[in-house]
Scaffold this motif. Structure first.
Motif, PDB file in Angstrom:
ATOM      1  N   LYS A 159       0.815  -1.211   0.000  1.00 60.83           N
ATOM      2  CA  LYS A 159       0.000   0.000   0.000  1.00 60.83           C
ATOM      3  C   LYS A 159       0.850   1.263   0.000  1.00 60.83           C
ATOM      4  O   LYS A 159       0.518   2.232  -0.678  1.00 60.83           O
ATOM      5  CB  LYS A 159      -0.916   0.013   1.235  1.00 60.83           C
ATOM      6  CG  LYS A 159      -1.945  -1.093   1.239  1.00 60.83           C
ATOM      7  CD  LYS A 159      -2.959  -0.928   0.129  1.00 60.83           C
ATOM      8  CE  LYS A 159      -3.831   0.293   0.324  1.00 60.83           C
ATOM      9  NZ  LYS A 159      -4.826   0.457  -0.755  1.00 60.83           N
ATOM     10  N   HIS A 160       1.937   1.265   0.770  1.00 59.86           N
ATOM     11  CA  HIS A 160       2.673   2.510   0.963  1.00 59.86           C
ATOM     12  C   HIS A 160       4.011   2.185   1.603  1.00 59.86           C
ATOM     13  O   HIS A 160       4.171   1.134   2.232  1.00 59.86           O
ATOM     14  CB  HIS A 160       1.855   3.448   1.873  1.00 59.86           C
ATOM     15  CG  HIS A 160       2.370   4.857   1.932  1.00 59.86           C
ATOM     16  ND1 HIS A 160       2.431   5.673   0.836  1.00 59.86           N
ATOM     17  CD2 HIS A 160       2.843   5.592   2.972  1.00 59.86           C
ATOM     18  CE1 HIS A 160       2.899   6.851   1.188  1.00 59.86           C
ATOM     19  NE2 HIS A 160       3.175   6.823   2.483  1.00 59.86           N
TER      20      HIS A 160
ATOM     21  N   VAL B  13      -1.720 -13.116  11.751  1.00 59.69           N
ATOM     22  CA  VAL B  13      -2.741 -12.164  11.319  1.00 59.69           C
ATOM     23  C   VAL B  13      -3.908 -12.961  10.752  1.00 59.69           C
ATOM     24  O   VAL B  13      -3.758 -13.639   9.735  1.00 59.69           O
ATOM     25  CB  VAL B  13      -2.205 -11.188  10.244  1.00 59.69           C
ATOM     26  CG1 VAL B  13      -3.267 -10.165   9.883  1.00 59.69           C
ATOM     27  CG2 VAL B  13      -0.944 -10.510  10.710  1.00 59.69           C
ATOM     28  N   LYS B  14      -5.051 -12.891  11.404  1.00 55.17           N
ATOM     29  CA  LYS B  14      -6.226 -13.674  11.019  1.00 55.17           C
ATOM     30  C   LYS B  14      -5.840 -15.144  10.891  1.00 55.17           C
ATOM     31  O   LYS B  14      -5.300 -15.722  11.822  1.00 55.17           O
ATOM     32  CB  LYS B  14      -6.815 -13.114   9.719  1.00 55.17           C
ATOM     33  CG  LYS B  14      -7.373 -11.693   9.863  1.00 55.17           C
ATOM     34  CD  LYS B  14      -8.001 -11.213   8.559  1.00 55.17           C
ATOM     35  CE  LYS B  14      -8.596  -9.826   8.747  1.00 55.17           C
ATOM     36  NZ  LYS B  14      -9.198  -9.294   7.495  1.00 55.17           N
TER      37      LYS B  14
ATOM     38  N   ARG C 167      -5.843  -5.253   9.707  1.00 59.89           N
ATOM     39  CA  ARG C 167      -6.163  -4.725   8.374  1.00 59.89           C
ATOM     40  C   ARG C 167      -4.895  -4.533   7.562  1.00 59.89           C
ATOM     41  O   ARG C 167      -4.902  -4.669   6.351  1.00 59.89           O
ATOM     42  CB  ARG C 167      -6.908  -3.402   8.504  1.00 59.89           C
ATOM     43  CG  ARG C 167      -8.261  -3.517   9.176  1.00 59.89           C
ATOM     44  CD  ARG C 167      -8.827  -2.141   9.494  1.00 59.89           C
ATOM     45  NE  ARG C 167      -8.897  -1.312   8.297  1.00 59.89           N
ATOM     46  CZ  ARG C 167      -8.890   0.012   8.329  1.00 59.89           C
ATOM     47  NH1 ARG C 167      -8.778   0.650   9.482  1.00 59.89           N
ATOM     48  NH2 ARG C 167      -8.979   0.709   7.206  1.00 59.89           N
ATOM     49  N   TYR C 168      -3.831  -4.174   8.235  1.00 52.48           N
ATOM     50  CA  TYR C 168      -2.554  -3.956   7.575  1.00 52.48           C
ATOM     51  C   TYR C 168      -1.458  -4.641   8.366  1.00 52.48           C
ATOM     52  O   TYR C 168      -1.552  -4.834   9.586  1.00 52.48           O
ATOM     53  CB  TYR C 168      -2.233  -2.460   7.454  1.00 52.48           C
ATOM     54  CG  TYR C 168      -3.250  -1.674   6.669  1.00 52.48           C
ATOM     55  CD1 TYR C 168      -3.227  -1.679   5.278  1.00 52.48           C
ATOM     56  CD2 TYR C 168      -4.214  -0.918   7.328  1.00 52.48           C
ATOM     57  CE1 TYR C 168      -4.165  -0.943   4.556  1.00 52.48           C
ATOM     58  CE2 TYR C 168      -5.155  -0.196   6.613  1.00 52.48           C
ATOM     59  CZ  TYR C 168      -5.128  -0.214   5.226  1.00 52.48           C
ATOM     60  OH  TYR C 168      -6.056   0.500   4.515  1.00 52.48           O
ATOM     61  N   VAL C 169      -0.400  -4.987   7.670  1.00 51.82           N
ATOM     62  CA  VAL C 169       0.826  -5.474   8.295  1.00 51.82           C
ATOM     63  C   VAL C 169       1.936  -4.503   7.925  1.00 51.82           C
ATOM     64  O   VAL C 169       2.039  -4.072   6.761  1.00 51.82           O
ATOM     65  CB  VAL C 169       1.178  -6.901   7.837  1.00 51.82           C
ATOM     66  CG1 VAL C 169       2.587  -7.282   8.260  1.00 51.82           C
ATOM     67  CG2 VAL C 169       0.181  -7.898   8.413  1.00 51.82           C
ATOM     68  N   LEU C 170       2.737  -4.144   8.889  1.00 50.39           N
ATOM     69  CA  LEU C 170       3.838  -3.216   8.658  1.00 50.39           C
ATOM     70  C   LEU C 170       5.148  -3.947   8.868  1.00 50.39           C
ATOM     71  O   LEU C 170       5.310  -4.688   9.862  1.00 50.39           O
ATOM     72  CB  LEU C 170       3.744  -2.021   9.611  1.00 50.39           C
ATOM     73  CG  LEU C 170       2.452  -1.196   9.484  1.00 50.39           C
ATOM     74  CD1 LEU C 170       1.486  -1.557  10.602  1.00 50.39           C
ATOM     75  CD2 LEU C 170       2.745   0.282   9.522  1.00 50.39           C
TER      76      LEU C 170
ATOM     77  N   ILE D 232       3.967  -0.889   4.219  1.00 50.64           N
ATOM     78  CA  ILE D 232       2.614  -1.090   4.738  1.00 50.64           C
ATOM     79  C   ILE D 232       1.877  -1.977   3.745  1.00 50.64           C
ATOM     80  O   ILE D 232       1.728  -1.629   2.563  1.00 50.64           O
ATOM     81  CB  ILE D 232       1.897   0.257   4.922  1.00 50.64           C
ATOM     82  CG1 ILE D 232       2.712   1.148   5.870  1.00 50.64           C
ATOM     83  CG2 ILE D 232       0.487   0.057   5.447  1.00 50.64           C
ATOM     84  CD1 ILE D 232       2.421   2.607   5.740  1.00 50.64           C
ATOM     85  N   TRP D 233       1.429  -3.139   4.211  1.00 50.10           N
ATOM     86  CA  TRP D 233       0.804  -4.148   3.366  1.00 50.10           C
ATOM     87  C   TRP D 233      -0.651  -4.344   3.772  1.00 50.10           C
ATOM     88  O   TRP D 233      -0.973  -4.312   4.963  1.00 50.10           O
ATOM     89  CB  TRP D 233       1.535  -5.488   3.494  1.00 50.10           C
ATOM     90  CG  TRP D 233       3.029  -5.399   3.373  1.00 50.10           C
ATOM     91  CD1 TRP D 233       3.920  -5.117   4.353  1.00 50.10           C
ATOM     92  CD2 TRP D 233       3.791  -5.590   2.181  1.00 50.10           C
ATOM     93  NE1 TRP D 233       5.191  -5.126   3.866  1.00 50.10           N
ATOM     94  CE2 TRP D 233       5.155  -5.412   2.536  1.00 50.10           C
ATOM     95  CE3 TRP D 233       3.470  -5.906   0.857  1.00 50.10           C
ATOM     96  CZ2 TRP D 233       6.182  -5.527   1.612  1.00 50.10           C
ATOM     97  CZ3 TRP D 233       4.484  -6.032  -0.073  1.00 50.10           C
ATOM     98  CH2 TRP D 233       5.835  -5.844   0.304  1.00 50.10           C
TER      99      TRP D 233
END
Length: 1262
Positions: A939-940, A1191-1192, A1243-1246, A1258-1259
């Motif tokens: 994402k970023h 994560v989940k 929601r995101y992984v960093l 940021i994923w």
């Protein structure tokens, strides 16, 4: 030990007056008829009282008041008096002797009488009213001691008769003045004046023979009063008939304020106030005048507080007697005070004095008009003038509609509350004045090399303000202020400067980019296109902080928004009443009562009020020290680590540890918390001896004088503020260097710097027509403008922003969009036919337009081609890698190209500029195609090392959720991302916008190993130095520490409890196998246990079970520390086993996932069988796992992989499907190994990487 005792309220009490012999002589002259002029007497020291006043040795011999005495308190000089020390009015009688007077080592008794009687001492036929004035003593090291003087009249009693007789006739009495001076290390002027007022009421009614005893008792009481520590706790005590309050300092950097700070506002108009402040900042020679001695010191001290945090470093003598008037002949800067009767004499004798008449409220010069005294900058002046108009300076107006207080102490308390609030407002107003004067100073500081670019700072000021800055910048007071700024001192100035920044300044600082005026800012200007658009428009680099603060300062006017003043909530602690007879036993009883009251205060203070608790612990530790309870004192000071480490008295604790007796040392060994404290104190002492003294010098930027090799060139470029990034500077060196070995000529550097700054100056005057501004985004800035050229879109000037190219057409002054950089397909140089000539032209093909744009740029064609290709390549890199810093770096490269071409010869300029085309070269030499899976998931990217000269390793990441409906210190409730970098530096991002909010929160000097967020108020940070630092998320500062671990703190977890009545517990572990359970509310250690393992690295809590990971095993434990089960390393006869470095417990699937540092496999264990893994998941092209995150229904695995370049690591992230136990995604995350992973609400992984990359990715989680 005594040298390290904390200062008490009273250091000494001195009685002064005329001796009996002098009084007899004066009386005889009076009787002989010499009454026209009152005889002037020589004042002498009559009595000196210094603590301690009650000794244990005397107590063994005497009981009751006889045990009350004065003994030598510490090593002091011994003053031999010519006459015996006698009580006021007493006849010495008998043989003359000498007496040793033990006084504080920095008090000169010889000059004290002149200061206590500055107007002279004489006898009177009528009694005079008592009066007070104040003194300041300064030693050669600049340390100040303060005094309050009471002058009171008593009749001269030479005989026992109440009246004197001569030749059978009665003669009226004569009166003389005695002085009582109370000396303190702290400027408690109002409090000590109140104390002396209480003493005065006793001296008026006591017999002359009782004066000595009353003053002794008075001094002994004040010597028992402890000084409150910095913070929000004031100390209160009763001294009949008044209640006295000792206000605490605001913080450890701020002085005590026990004055009526509004008094100068009553005496001077705004212009005169600012003239005096200017004279102080410019270090002029200043003399205050008044007919009232008390006003001199009060005014001087008020102005010292007005210029805080700048500190006056020159002689400060606010009270000069007539014998000391030659002091004003001193050649250095000073601030002195004289009686108004000496005004003409002083002004006539010396030139260049600033003369301040307090009584008339005027400021003048002894040599001429005040034309040579520069004015305070206009914007700061207008803001100060506006703030002053909003002050309510009259107490009577405050209470005009309120009822009358029925008791004296009620009235005093009401007045005190009003005065403290007014003082707080005035301090904020004067601090805002200092902030406005020096706003933008940080933009011209280089912290790494400790350089201040004064010339560029001056250029950023308004021309009319420059005389002020030219004088102030050369002062010692400013030099000391600069040292604090370069040391990143977090004081009131820094906090106000940060909180009062405009939105543009905040954005500029947090993204570290110096921008042109944006279209939004430009739209506010009244522009004249013909005058404002220059032929050549340069710029500063994105990381140079180019944006000047002139517009910001101009906006600071009468329309300034109200000053945000934080309300102070202070607590008062009442000391016990003093015993009537202060013998040794009574003093001990008093201390016991005080310790008891502090113990009750501690027990009734909620644990959430840790700041208040710290002040109580501090005071109790001080009192225990004073009465010899060393172990109790150490225990109190140990508690400061858990409440507020800022007020920890390191020198006092070290002295306590050194003074421990053998029996006490044995008790320390039996008390673990004291043993840890003693070990830490002794180890810190040895470390301090081993550490070299820090270099706190300040350099001014200067041009190089000799040829510069690479290392010197890097230093000079960073000092100049042109660019900070080392790799960029290396490319610039290649562009400017010549010869073998390569060096940069100092003249070339000078030309480069001059051209750069010239373009900076031009850029500030550029405006665009309103029609053009409307076509551009609000945050766009024009960075480059060509000459007027013929193009396929018409004649005009080509303009370049960070996003696009557009044409400013001549004639109608219109806007024609050429292309955005991301839409470019091709850039090439061709030639256009003009008569018989072929003119170089630049062709740009856009994917959104059919026709090709062509411009006849002539001699600028090669440069524009280089710049556009670099911006195009940078835009593609930024889009592919979702990293906007690539675009900023490309812009930096483009601006360097423009400067290099401008300062070098044409034939060399283009070749040199081509060496700066980093992204264009990367696009052709090392094409880096981002895999589709990576591009879709990424994402970023953000750069936490933005403010540093080189990239840093991201050691730990922590995400903390936001708070709806609440505002934190930054004015929002947004979620935050905490990033720990090398050397204990933590930076903070707003996780809603990914903008940096704090770029330097320092926790120790060693790397951070773990972080944990708690209750929205605090973040715990574990360090390799074995300390857990607790950050207050409101103030963004570390005031608490947990120091119980003896080795690197490796992990922190919080127990998830549903019971609201049970205390919240946190677990910490260290490398040596120690696990400690903490009560979060009290920060007390609930229990601890030690695990037998090799290098404990992490722990996790599941249900009621604690899982711990060491390099040789993974253990399941009860919460008591009892090991239930263990997973051991798998033995491989062909290879040595790789140590464990991570695990995840999936009890809902009855699985435990483990990873090893040097293995490319994940092992899956069944929770019922820990002997052998049931499954293995192979990670392709993985050289070792560094971190794992659940994560989940996925496990994200950070790895290091070897790239095609030999010896270079690449960071990959594998997303593993837990249900299928297969690799679902392979993400090419970083150009160095992945060091940290964290989840943002699933929601995101960093992910954070090692220093060759140093970025945070940021994923999105699917």
């Amino acid at each position: 030990m005594e040298d390290h005792l904390p200062p008490r309220l009273l250091e000494a009490c001195v009685i002064m007056g005329a001796t009996t012999d002098k009084l007899k002589e004066a009386y005889q002259k009076h009787q002989q008829g010499n009454t026209a002029v009152s005889p002037v007497l020589e004042a002498e020291v009559l009595q000196v009282h210094v603590p301690p006043f009650a000794s244990k040795d005397k107590a063994a011999e005497c009981v009751g008041p006889a045990a009350f005495s004065r003994v030598q308190r510490r090593r002091s000089f011994i003053k031999k008096t010519e006459r015996p020390v006698v009580a006021p009015g007493h006849s010495p009688g008998g043989e003359e002797t000498t007496q040793d007077i033990s006084v504080p080592k920095d008090i000169d008794l010889g000059g004290l009488p002149l200061l206590c009687f500055p107007g002279g001492l004489t006898v009177w036929s009528e009694p005079k009213e008592p009066c007070f004035h104040f003194l300041v003593f300064t030693d050669v090291f600049g340390n100040q001691t303060h005094g309050v003087v009471l002058q009171y009249c008593r009749p001269v009693q030479l005989f026992q008769d109440s009246t004197l007789q001569q030749n059978g006739t009665k003669v009226s009495r004569l009166y003389t003045t005695y002085g009582v001076c109370v000396i303190s290390k702290y400027p408690y002027y109002n409090a000590l004046r109140d104390c002396l007022s209480c003493l005065l009421s006793q001296l008026k009614n006591c017999r002359i023979t009782d004066v000595d005893q009353r003053v002794k008792e008075f001094s002994a009481k004040l010597a028992l009063v402890p000084i409150p520590p910095p913070g929000d706790l004031h100390v209160v005590f009763s001294l009949s008939p008044l209640v006295i309050v000792l206000p605490s300092r605001e913080d450890k950097h701020h002085p005590v304020v026990d004055l009526d700070l509004h008094l100068p506002f009553l005496c001077f108009q705004t212009r005169e106030l600012l003239q005096i402040i200017t004279a102080l900042l410019a270090e002029r020679r200043i003399v205050f005048f008044s007919s009232d001695w008390a006003r001199l010191t009060v005014m001087a001290e008020c102005f010292m507080l007005y210029i805080h945090p700048l500190h006056w470093q020159h002689p400060l003598v606010p009270t000069l007697s007539h014998q000391m008037l030659d002091f004003v002949m001193a050649p250095t800067a000073f601030l002195m005070g004289c009686h108004l009767s000496h005004f003409e004499e002083v002004s006539a004798e010396t030139d260049d004095l600033i003369l301040v008449n307090i009584d008339d409220g005027t400021v003048s010069s002894s040599s001429s008009e005040l034309t040579d005294l520069p004015a305070v900058p206009l914007a700061a002046t207008e803001c100060f003038r506006t703030r002053r108009r909003g002050l309510q300076l009259h107490f009577d107006l405050e209470v005009s509609q309120q009822g009358t207080n029925t008791t004296l102490n009620e009235l005093r308390a009401h007045r005190r509350t009003w005065q403290q609030r007014l003082n707080w407002e005035i301090q904020n107003i004067t601090l805002e004045l200092i902030v406005n004067i020096f706003r933008g100073l940080a933009d011209h500081l280089n912290y790494e090399h400790r350089v201040f670019n004064s010339k560029e700072f001056l250029k950023s000021r308004e021309p009319s303000d420059q005389p002020f800055y030219k004088e102030v910048l050369e002062s010692h007071i400013f030099h000391s202020f600069l040292k604090d700024r370069l040391n990143r001192k977090m004081d009131a100035y820094t906090r106000m400067e940060q909180s009062s920044r405009s939105e543009a300044e905040k954005v500029k600082v947090m993204i570290d980019t110096l921008r042109r005026p944006t279209m939004k800012e430009m739209g506010r200007r009244s522009s004249n296109y013909e005058n404002c658009v220059n032929k050549r428009l340069g710029t500063s680099l994105p990381n140079l902080r180019e944006e000047h603060h002139l517009s910001i300062l101009r906006q600071t006017s009468v329309t300034e928004p109200p000053l945000k003043i934080r309300q102070k909530h202070v607590k008062q602690f009442k000391l016990p009443d003093f015993h009537p007879h202060l013998s040794y036993q009574y003093v001990q009883d008093y201390y016991a009562d005080l310790v008891g009251l502090l113990g009750k205060a501690i027990s009734f203070t909620p644990r959430e009020s840790s700041s208040l608790l710290a002040r109580y612990y501090y005071l109790r530790g001080v009192v225990n020290t004073m009465c010899g309870r060393r172990l109790d004192a150490l225990s109190d000071f140990q508690n400061l680590n858990h409440t507020d480490v800022e007020i920890f008295p390191a020198a006092l604790v070290r002295a306590l540890v050194d003074s421990l007796q053998q029996e006490e040392q044995a008790q320390v060994e039996r008390r673990p918390e004291l043993k840890r404290l003693v070990c830490r104190v002794r180890s810190s002492e040895s470390e301090e001896r081993a550490v070299q003294p820090t270099d706190d010098h300040v350099k001014k930027f200067e041009m190089p004088k000799t040829h510069m090799p690479l290392e010197d060139f890097v230093t000079h470029v960073q000092e100049s503020g042109i660019v900070r990034d080392v790799s960029t500077i290396h490319r610039l060196f290649e562009a400017l260097s010549v010869g073998a070995p390569k060096e940069v000529d100092p003249d070339v550097f000078c030309d480069f710097y001059t051209f750069w700054k010239g373009m900076e100056a031009e850029a500030q005057d550029v405006n665009l027509p309103a029609e053009v501004i409307e076509q551009l985004d609000n945050n766009e800035c024009v960075y480059k403008l060509s000459c007027s050229v013929k193009t396929s879109y018409g004649v005009g000037k080509i303009a370049m922003t960070q996003k696009r190219l557009f044409l400013l057409t001549d004639g109608r002054r219109g806007f024609v969009d050429i292309t955005k950089f991301r839409d470019i397909v091709e850039v090439k140089i061709s030639s256009a036919q003009f008569l018989v000539l072929r003119i170089p032209s630049l062709r740009i093909k856009s994917s959104l337009k059919k026709e090709t744009f062509e411009a006849n740029l002539k001699s600028e064609c090669d440069l524009w081609s280089l710049m556009i290709k670099e911006m195009w390549a940078g835009r593609k890199m930024a889009d592919d890698h979702k990293d906007p810093q690539h675009m900023q770096q490309a812009l930096t490269n483009v601006l360097l190209m423009d400067t290099v071409v401008g300062c070098l010869q044409p034939q060399k300029g283009i070749l040199a500029a081509s060496k700066l085309a980093y992204y264009d070269r990367m696009k052709h030499e090392v094409p880096m195609t981002v895999p589709k899976t990576t591009s879709e998931t990424l994402k970023h990217k953000i750069n936490p090392s933005l403010h540093m000269p080189s990239q840093q390793t991201v050691d730990v990441l922590l995400y903390t959720p936001g708070q709806l409906g609440k505002c934190d210190v930054d004015g929002d409730g947004n979620p935050k991302l905490w990033c720990a970098l090398s050397h204990g530096r933590v930076v903070l991002f707003d996780a809603a916008s990914w903008s940096m909010q704090h770029n330097c929160i320092q926790v120790g000097v060693l790397p951070v190993s773990c972080m944990l967020g708690l209750d929205q108020e605090q973040v715990w940070i574990g360090s390799q130095d074995s300390t857990i630092y607790i950050i207050n998320t409101r103030r963004m500062s570390c005031h608490k520490q947990l120091t119980e671990h003896r080795s690197e703190v490796t992990d922190l977890v919080l127990e998830d409890t549903q019971d609201t009545f049970s205390p919240t517990l946190a677990y910490s572990c260290s490398l040596d196998g120690m696990v400690i359970v903490w009560d979060v509310s009290t920060l007390k250690m609930k229990r601890q246990f030690h695990l037998s393992c090799h290098k404990l690295t992490s722990l996790q809590l599941y249900n009621r079970t604690l899982w711990c990971c060491a390099q040789d095993c993974i253990m399941e434990l009860r919460k008591t520390g009892l090991v239930q089960r263990k997973i051991c390393l798998l033995q491989d006869p062909t290879n040595p086993p790789s140590p464990f470095n991570g695990f995840i417990v999936y009890l809902e699937r009855e699985q435990i996932w483990t990873s090893c540092a040097n293995s490319s496999e994940l092992c899956v264990w069944h929770s019922d069988n820990l002997e052998k893994p049931t499954q293995r998941v192979t990670l392709p092209d993985c050289a070792g796992v560094t971190c794992m995150l659940k994560v989940k229904n996925q496990i994200w695995v950070g790895c290091r992989s070897l790239s095609e370049s030999p010896g270079q690591a690449v960071g990959k992230i594998f997303v593993v499907d837990v249900a299928q136990a297969v690799v679902e995604k392979e993400l090419l995350a970083h150009t160095d190994s992945v060091q940290a992973l964290c989840s943002a609400e699933d929601r995101y992984v960093l992910s954070g990487s090692a220093c060759l990359d140093g970025k945070i990715a940021i994923w999105k989680v699917e």
